[in-house]
Write a protein that holds these residues in place. Structure first.
Motif, PDB file in Angstrom:
ATOM      1  N   ALA A  89       5.988 -24.626  15.129  1.00  0.00           N
ATOM      2  CA  ALA A  89       7.144 -24.080  14.197  1.00  0.00           C
ATOM      3  C   ALA A  89       6.866 -24.600  12.633  1.00  0.00           C
ATOM      4  CB  ALA A  89       8.478 -24.758  15.006  1.00  0.00           C
ATOM      5  N   GLN A  90       7.177 -23.812  11.920  1.00  0.00           N
ATOM      6  CA  GLN A  90       6.982 -24.124  10.648  1.00  0.00           C
ATOM      7  C   GLN A  90       8.286 -24.589   9.979  1.00  0.00           C
ATOM      8  OE1 GLN A  90       3.950 -23.731   8.670  1.00  0.00           O
ATOM      9  NE2 GLN A  90       3.302 -21.482   9.023  1.00  0.00           N
ATOM     10  N   PHE A  91       8.620 -25.332   9.364  1.00  0.00           N
ATOM     11  CA  PHE A  91       9.814 -26.004   8.644  1.00  0.00           C
ATOM     12  C   PHE A  91       9.806 -26.224   7.121  1.00  0.00           C
ATOM     13  CE2 PHE A  91       7.716 -29.370  11.181  1.00  0.00           C
ATOM     14  CZ  PHE A  91       7.879 -30.523  10.568  1.00  0.00           C
ATOM     15  N   SER A  92      10.823 -26.510   6.717  1.00  0.00           N
ATOM     16  CA  SER A  92      11.054 -27.221   5.280  1.00  0.00           C
ATOM     17  C   SER A  92      11.415 -28.338   5.278  1.00  0.00           C
ATOM     18  CB  SER A  92      11.994 -26.028   4.442  1.00  0.00           C
ATOM     19  OG  SER A  92      12.291 -26.698   3.219  1.00  0.00           O
ATOM     20  N   ILE A  93      11.097 -29.338   4.455  1.00  0.00           N
ATOM     21  CA  ILE A  93      11.678 -30.582   4.253  1.00  0.00           C
ATOM     22  C   ILE A  93      11.998 -30.665   2.839  1.00  0.00           C
ATOM     23  CG2 ILE A  93      11.208 -33.123   4.583  1.00  0.00           C
ATOM     24  CD1 ILE A  93       9.034 -32.403   6.320  1.00  0.00           C
ATOM     25  N   ALA A  94      13.186 -31.075   2.616  1.00  0.00           N
ATOM     26  CA  ALA A  94      13.865 -31.377   1.277  1.00  0.00           C
ATOM     27  C   ALA A  94      13.615 -30.403   0.287  1.00  0.00           C
ATOM     28  CB  ALA A  94      13.414 -32.629   0.803  1.00  0.00           C
ATOM     29  N   GLY A  95      13.568 -29.096   0.804  1.00  0.00           N
ATOM     30  CA  GLY A  95      13.638 -27.919  -0.114  1.00  0.00           C
ATOM     31  C   GLY A  95      12.422 -27.498  -0.374  1.00  0.00           C
ATOM     32  N   TYR A 135      14.435 -25.182   9.617  1.00  0.00           N
ATOM     33  CA  TYR A 135      13.770 -24.205  10.369  1.00  0.00           C
ATOM     34  C   TYR A 135      13.875 -22.682  10.287  1.00  0.00           C
ATOM     35  CZ  TYR A 135      12.039 -28.266  12.886  1.00  0.00           C
ATOM     36  OH  TYR A 135      11.601 -29.516  13.380  1.00  0.00           O
ATOM     37  N   ASP A 136      12.900 -22.127  10.446  1.00  0.00           N
ATOM     38  CA  ASP A 136      13.070 -20.374  10.453  1.00  0.00           C
ATOM     39  C   ASP A 136      14.070 -20.040  11.034  1.00  0.00           C
ATOM     40  OD1 ASP A 136      12.447 -17.873  10.260  1.00  0.00           O
ATOM     41  OD2 ASP A 136      10.757 -18.027  11.193  1.00  0.00           O
ATOM     42  N   GLY A 137      15.275 -19.359  10.330  1.00  0.00           N
ATOM     43  CA  GLY A 137      16.216 -18.813  11.295  1.00  0.00           C
ATOM     44  C   GLY A 137      15.797 -17.726  11.824  1.00  0.00           C
ATOM     45  N   ASN A 138      14.851 -17.021  12.027  1.00  0.00           N
ATOM     46  CA  ASN A 138      14.577 -15.959  12.794  1.00  0.00           C
ATOM     47  C   ASN A 138      13.750 -16.347  13.968  1.00  0.00           C
ATOM     48  OD1 ASN A 138      15.884 -14.138  11.102  1.00  0.00           O
ATOM     49  ND2 ASN A 138      14.008 -14.461   9.701  1.00  0.00           N
ATOM     50  N   ARG A 139      13.627 -17.605  14.326  1.00  0.00           N
ATOM     51  CA  ARG A 139      12.641 -17.882  15.588  1.00  0.00           C
ATOM     52  C   ARG A 139      13.204 -17.612  16.719  1.00  0.00           C
ATOM     53  NH1 ARG A 139      15.169 -22.529  13.952  1.00  0.00           N
ATOM     54  NH2 ARG A 139      15.883 -23.976  15.545  1.00  0.00           N
ATOM     55  N   PHE A 168      14.962 -21.017   5.643  1.00  0.00           N
ATOM     56  CA  PHE A 168      14.906 -22.384   5.712  1.00  0.00           C
ATOM     57  C   PHE A 168      15.683 -22.957   4.481  1.00  0.00           C
ATOM     58  CE2 PHE A 168      10.964 -20.356   6.677  1.00  0.00           C
ATOM     59  CZ  PHE A 168      10.584 -20.909   7.668  1.00  0.00           C
ATOM     60  N   ALA A 169      16.977 -22.676   4.286  1.00  0.00           N
ATOM     61  CA  ALA A 169      17.993 -23.063   3.252  1.00  0.00           C
ATOM     62  C   ALA A 169      19.380 -22.942   3.799  1.00  0.00           C
ATOM     63  CB  ALA A 169      17.549 -22.490   2.052  1.00  0.00           C
ATOM     64  N   THR A 170      19.903 -23.411   5.036  1.00  0.00           N
ATOM     65  CA  THR A 170      21.136 -23.127   5.451  1.00  0.00           C
ATOM     66  C   THR A 170      21.945 -24.305   4.551  1.00  0.00           C
ATOM     67  OG1 THR A 170      20.668 -22.282   7.148  1.00  0.00           O
ATOM     68  CG2 THR A 170      22.768 -23.254   7.244  1.00  0.00           C
ATOM     69  N   PRO A 171      23.076 -23.989   3.978  1.00  0.00           N
ATOM     70  CA  PRO A 171      23.602 -24.960   2.986  1.00  0.00           C
ATOM     71  C   PRO A 171      24.456 -26.039   3.951  1.00  0.00           C
ATOM     72  CG  PRO A 171      24.285 -22.776   2.425  1.00  0.00           C
ATOM     73  CD  PRO A 171      23.475 -22.696   3.916  1.00  0.00           C
ATOM     74  N   ALA A 172      24.988 -25.918   5.071  1.00  0.00           N
ATOM     75  CA  ALA A 172      25.685 -26.795   5.713  1.00  0.00           C
ATOM     76  C   ALA A 172      25.472 -26.854   7.177  1.00  0.00           C
ATOM     77  CB  ALA A 172      27.239 -26.713   5.623  1.00  0.00           C
ATOM     78  N   ILE A 173      25.089 -28.086   7.770  1.00  0.00           N
ATOM     79  CA  ILE A 173      24.749 -28.085   9.115  1.00  0.00           C
ATOM     80  C   ILE A 173      25.366 -29.478   9.635  1.00  0.00           C
ATOM     81  CG2 ILE A 173      22.875 -28.610  10.608  1.00  0.00           C
ATOM     82  CD1 ILE A 173      21.023 -26.747   9.040  1.00  0.00           C
ATOM     83  N   VAL A 174      25.544 -29.560  10.734  1.00  0.00           N
ATOM     84  CA  VAL A 174      26.261 -30.594  11.467  1.00  0.00           C
ATOM     85  C   VAL A 174      25.388 -30.634  12.900  1.00  0.00           C
ATOM     86  CG1 VAL A 174      28.252 -32.059  12.366  1.00  0.00           C
ATOM     87  CG2 VAL A 174      28.506 -30.405  10.566  1.00  0.00           C
ATOM     88  N   ASN A 175      24.969 -31.906  13.174  1.00  0.00           N
ATOM     89  CA  ASN A 175      24.207 -32.261  14.151  1.00  0.00           C
ATOM     90  C   ASN A 175      24.901 -33.304  15.171  1.00  0.00           C
ATOM     91  OD1 ASN A 175      21.726 -30.415  14.666  1.00  0.00           O
ATOM     92  ND2 ASN A 175      21.415 -31.392  12.446  1.00  0.00           N
ATOM     93  N   THR A 176      25.095 -33.416  16.394  1.00  0.00           N
ATOM     94  CA  THR A 176      25.354 -34.409  17.167  1.00  0.00           C
ATOM     95  C   THR A 176      24.620 -34.522  18.483  1.00  0.00           C
ATOM     96  OG1 THR A 176      27.777 -33.801  16.497  1.00  0.00           O
ATOM     97  CG2 THR A 176      27.451 -34.943  18.631  1.00  0.00           C
ATOM     98  N   ASN A 177      24.281 -35.585  18.772  1.00  0.00           N
ATOM     99  CA  ASN A 177      23.209 -35.939  19.876  1.00  0.00           C
ATOM    100  C   ASN A 177      24.061 -37.038  20.824  1.00  0.00           C
ATOM    101  OD1 ASN A 177      20.442 -34.704  20.493  1.00  0.00           O
ATOM    102  ND2 ASN A 177      20.542 -34.920  18.236  1.00  0.00           N
ATOM    103  N   ILE A 178      24.241 -36.916  22.071  1.00  0.00           N
ATOM    104  CA  ILE A 178      24.905 -37.937  22.724  1.00  0.00           C
ATOM    105  C   ILE A 178      23.876 -38.082  23.884  1.00  0.00           C
ATOM    106  CG2 ILE A 178      26.779 -38.264  24.245  1.00  0.00           C
ATOM    107  CD1 ILE A 178      28.449 -36.282  22.436  1.00  0.00           C
TER     108      ILE A 178
END
Length: 866
Positions: A109-115, A91-95, A739-749
């Motif tokens: 929201a505008q977003f990028s999928i697979a580059g 997603y847009d890093g400035n939102r 729209f191109a952060t190299p490393a992201i970790v998501n956790t949903n509980i």
């Protein structure tokens, strides 16, 4: 230049024990699954997506059910944000900037999928495409010649959805027109019994924490944006008979911004501006028989946004989608035929003339220390799109294989017009007597008979002496498209021991705009391995849809600049020690300059495409399932403009002038690689959904298809200043700056308590640190915008580029849903959504002029269901 650090375990994971403590306090929690709960009033416990087996064939698909959408939808009602926690979605890093503009923007929201870029995704609602073919990346509200665009034509509300799915890879052949990904929204069906629901949600600046990075602190600080956002939704199911059901829904989202006294814009008045996004839905389902069903649906999503200068501009967006669908079941097949009509509007209503005055006595709407003041607007602009489409799908069900074939055709009409000629007036000259900087005594006056009602004249004070004409014009482009696709699926055993599932597909697309015949093979193969492990290999090609924005820009008329030329006379002063100059201005305008806008031409272009290879390994893991996915995309033949070519033309006054001619080329490209690690499972009543994505995005094109970036163009050879040296721009090593952060970790509980009357969801999002090279930006003179910082070396001026360290960030979001009152007349729910619980600074592109970033914020919603 970038790094790929593997993130350490964040300290803020200490939030997790809080939820575990609640679980321990609920003595009946472990037994709740065995207790019988009325499904009409229970809240279904879900993670960020339904906890079903990872689909090995559709390895790139993630689906959100209606119950998941209900819990996880953001308070402001944007379904696009449901996908924020998924791999390969950026997603847009400035939102999270907090400005008057960002808090008032209700568009999705505008977003990028697979580059891919934000305009390279395919959005469909019930199988109907809702994508813009216009300039969808324009976001400047102060652009004289353009309106704000968007990649979607219909702005959907999540409360009417039964399902939201996204494909980041391994996309079936029925979807075309993308080189990013596919978003597939499905509207819920009417229920067989009468039902009604209503909800109201609210947030405001009082419920939002304002954060400021240390480098943006000033004394005094700029005022904070004061805002309020609300959302009202109503929905009712009305069965007409046993075979006919209807669904009606309405949602209104509204954002209001109050601007306190600010003499640089509005004098002493407190003024405000609003944005309103509505959703109107009418859906009819008629079960004619057990074999025949007819669906009729209309969805209208008008969006209106006010933009305040001194006068108010009105921007309109959104659109409609309507269709009639026939679903017929035969002996061993099913036929679906759908006729659809989709519209989109991007328009601006604004005053027809724009004035830039010097700050004189009668101008009381700007501060005394300001040199100039602005009034008026940029004129009306109308941009619209109309799509008529027909699609048919036939599915054959056999004992040993499944076969689907489909046809899709559409006629698209894109239209742009400036209904009347608009003007800009500037270069104010003061009237009366004064002494010039060189000591000359000036006497400036108006000629006899000059119309003092002319809005470009302030009698006794000043006259604006330059006028720019933006001529009325109109342009229409028609685009006919045609597509055929087929998909064959079969399972079989190899050597009587290896279970193999295959899906072979091919898609053919043609449109008369480029005239290309595009064949896209789609292949997905699943190998059944020991220990219930499955390996999926996908080989796919995707072709993009065509944009007609280039074609429309070819119709832009020339620009004419006129000056008022005064009659000038000079004489000596009475003591012969100086010069007296007299200037007398009349109503006469003379052509000073004839400018031709940049022209865009295209011929013999290839259709941009993406070649993809993907692999997914799915296996049992810790009372759930794990998956490892590898994805590589090579996007080629992307549209970018060529270097500017200087050409000449003859102006209206017979002079020869030069202008810039551009050509659309296929020289753009994108390379995207990613590794995704995923796990979903259950433990002690909790559901977990955890994923980590490590990616790399390389661009040889631009985020805007009107920009030039890449080898072989004029920007690559442009000289810039970096690391103490003047070097060519093309020597820099870039990653996409957004729209191109190299490393992201998501956790949903997620967990339900007290027989699921209370549901809690916690999302932790960790973005690892990375390095990038970016332009150095500073505020302009009046602090209204960011401009490139420059340096002078040996008398030449160069833009400055610098290394930027983007720090690691951990964000926590919490969604709480409470069924606090059950009655025979309905149920009452309260939803609390807390963003950025940890109050982490988002690290957006903030400045000292607009320093505020969104910290901890709250949305509260109350819902009634019957």
């Amino acid at each position: 230049m970038m790094t790929y650090p593997f993130p350490r375990i964040p300290r803020c994971l200490a939030v997790v024990p809080f939820m575990l403590t609640i679980a321990a306090a609920d003595e009946n929690a472990n037994d709740s699954a065995e207790k019988r709960v009325d499904p009409d009033i229970a809240i279904t416990v879900v993670a960020s997506r339904e906890l079903v087996d990872f689909d090995p064939v559709d390895s790139g698909r993630t689906t959100f059910s209606e119950s998941a959408i209900s819990i996880l939808q953001p308070g402001f009602g944007d379904p696009n944000l449901l996908f924020e926690t998924l791999p390969n979605v950026q997603y847009d890093g400035n939102r999270d900037r907090l400005t008057d503009s960002t808090v008032q923007d209700l568009s999705p929201a505008q977003f990028s999928i697979a580059g891919g870029r934000v305009y390279e995704n395919q959005f469909v609602i019930d199988g109907v495409g809702t994508n813009s073919v216009m300039d969808s990346v324009s976001d400047n509200l102060n652009n004289f010649n353009e309106v704000v665009g968007h990649s979607q034509t219909v702005y959907l509300d999540p409360s009417i959805l039964r399902e939201a799915a996204i494909y980041d890879s391994n996309v079936p052949a029925e979807f075309g027109g993308f080189t990013g990904g596919v978003v597939d929204y499905r509207v819920r069906d009417p229920q067989p019994t009468f039902g009604f629901s209503a909800g109201y949600s609210h947030t405001s600046s009082a419920w939002t924490q304002y954060l400021v990075a240390e480098e943006n602190v000033t004394d005094p600080m700029p005022r904070r944006p004061e805002f309020e956002q609300t959302r009202l939704n109503l929905r009712t199911d009305v069965p007409v008979s046993e075979s006919v059901g209807t669904l009606f829904a309405f949602t209104r989202s509204k954002a209001s911004v109050r601007k306190p006294p600010d003499q640089s814009l509005f004098g002493e008045d407190i003024r405000g501006s609003n944005s309103t996004l509505d959703n109107y839905l009418a859906r009819v389902r008629w079960d004619v028989s057990d074999e025949t069903r007819i669906n009729v649906q209309t969805l209208w999503t008008p969006y209106e946004r006010e933009f305040l200068r001194f006068d108010t501009d009105i921007f309109k967006g959104g659109g409609t989608t309507s269709y009639v669908e026939l679903d017929q079941i035969f002996l061993m097949s099913e036929l679906t035929v759908k006729l659809a009509y989709t519209t989109n509007e991007n328009s601006r209503t604004s005053a027809p003339a724009f004035f830039i005055f010097q700050n004189t006595e009668s101008i009381d709407w700007v501060a005394d220390d300001r040199r100039s003041g602005q009034r008026g607007g940029f004129g009306d602009l109308d941009v619209s799109q109309r799509d008529v489409s027909l699609q048919a799908t036939q599915r054959f069900l056999f004992d040993t294989f499944d076969l689907r074939v489909g046809l899709q055709t559409a006629r698209i009409r894109a239209h742009r017009s400036r209904p009347e000629t608009n003007f800009t007036f500037r270069n104010g000259v003061l009237l009366g007597e004064r002494t010039a900087d060189d000591g000359t005594e000036l006497r400036v006056s108006l000629a006899e008979g000059v119309d003092t009602d002319d809005p470009s004249i302030l009698p006794g004070e000043q006259i604006l002496t330059q006028r720019i004409d933006y001529l009325a014009h109109e342009a229409t482009v028609h685009l006919n498209t045609f597509g055929l696709w087929s998909e064959f699926a079969r399972d079989f055993f190899l050597f009587d021991r290896i279970d193999i599932g295959t899906r072979w597909g091919v898609r053919y697309d043609y449109d008369e705009f480029l005239g290309n015949h595009n064949f896209a093979p789609r292949l997905s193969t699943v190998f059944g391995l020991p220990w219930d492990t499955k390996l999926t290999i996908g080989l796919n090609r995707y072709y993009s849809r065509n944009m007609v924005a280039y074609k429309l820009r070819e119709s832009y008329p020339d620009e004419f600049v006129y000056d008022r030329i005064p009659e000038i006379s000079r004489e000596f002063t009475e003591d012969f020690t100086g010069i007296v100059e007299t200037r007398v201005y009349s109503d006469e305008w003379r052509l000073r300059q004839h400018n031709r806008s940049p022209r865009y031409s295209q011929s013999e272009l290839n259709t941009p495409y993406s070649d993809e290879i993907s692999a997914a390994l799915t296996f049992p893991l810790l009372r759930g399932q794990g998956r490892i996915r590898v994805l590589r995309r090579e996007n080629r033949d992307e549209f970018v403009r060529s270097e500017g070519i200087r050409d000449t033309f003859i102006t209206e006054d017979g002079e020869e002038r030069t202008f810039t001619q551009y050509f659309v080329t296929n020289r753009g490209f994108t390379n995207y690689e990613s590794l995704s690690l995923e796990w979903q499972g259950n433990w002690q009543g909790f559901t977990f959904d955890i994923n980590a994505t490590f990616s790399k995005t390389e661009n040889g094109g631009a985020d805007s298809f009107f920009s030039v970036v890449g080898d072989g163009d004029d920007t690559a050879g442009e000289l810039i200043f970096y690391d103490g040296d003047v070097i060519p721009f093309g020597e820099l090593s870039f990653i996409r700056d957004n729209f191109a952060t190299p490393a992201i970790v998501n956790t949903n509980i997620t967990r339900g308590f007290f027989e699921n009357r209370f549901v809690a969801n916690l999302n932790l999002r960790y973005r690892a640190a990375f390095d990038s090279i970016e332009a150095s930006l500073i505020p302009n003179v009046d602090r209204s915008a960011l401009i490139n910082e420059t340096v002078v070396v040996d008398g030449e001026t160069y833009d400055i580029y610098q290394d930027v360290r983007n720090p690691a960030i951990l964000r926590a979001n919490v969604n709480l849903s409470w069924n606090f009152l059950r009655t025979r007349y309905g149920n009452w729910h309260a939803d609390l959504r807390v963003r950025n619980v940890t109050n982490s600074i988002p690290r957006t592109v903030a400045t000292s002029a607009n320093p505020y970033q969104r910290g901890r914020s709250f949305w509260l919603e109350v819902k009634y269901r019957f």
